[in-house]
Design an enzyme around this catalytic site. Structure first.
Site, short mmCIF file in Angstrom:
data_model
loop_
_atom_site.label_atom_id
_atom_site.label_comp_id
_atom_site.label_asym_id
_atom_site.label_seq_id
_atom_site.Cartn_x
_atom_site.Cartn_y
_atom_site.Cartn_z
CG ASP A 155 -62.38 -20.67 23.39
OD1 ASP A 155 -61.99 -20.25 24.50
OD2 ASP A 155 -62.61 -21.88 23.17
CB VAL A 156 -65.85 -16.68 24.83
CG1 VAL A 156 -66.22 -15.87 23.60
CG2 VAL A 156 -66.52 -18.04 24.81
#
Length: 130
Positions: free
Chosen positions: A15-16
């Site tokens: 994810d980010v």
């Protein structure tokens, strides 16, 4: 019987924040459960021959340590407890260093394929908890 599933974290699972997205852990656990059923000669088709399907009704997961792209992980799945129509599998995800990254208790119910209602766990599945 305890079953181990080896996997490598892919870029699409990050994810980010630069680590494995929380939802991916649930997918890893699902893969581990599928491996457990297969290794115990209880794939979907065999359970269906017994008139049941398994349905996950609760997952209690603890995220312990972040995992990153390229990490080699092991999903460990083993039976924990069983009731009349439900059972609990204990699952752990560990990294190459043996560190616990996540652990979960997953409760499933055996559901009649026709009535879609719970029914007793069939003996071949029940025997795995002896």
């Amino acid at each position: 019987m305890q079953i181990n599933l080896e996997l490598i974290v892919r870029s699409t699972e990050i994810d980010v924040n630069g680590h494995v997205n929380n939802a991916k852990y649930l997918e890893y656990l699902e893969w581990g459960r599928e491996e457990w059923y297969e290794a115990n000669a209880l794939p979907y088709e065999v359970l269906k021959e017994h008139g049941v399907q398994t349905v996950t009704v609760n997952i209690n997961i603890n995220y312990r340590k972040e995992c990153r792209q390229g990490d080699r992980l092991t999903v460990i799945t083993q039976p924990q407890s069983i009731g009349r129509s439900s059972y609990v599998l204990l699952q752990r995800i560990v990294n190459e260093q043996g560190e616990l990254c996540a652990d979960a208790q997953v409760t499933s119910v055996t559901m009649d394929v026709d009535t879609r209602k719970s029914r007793p766990v069939p003996d071949p599945l029940r025997d795995l908890f002896a």
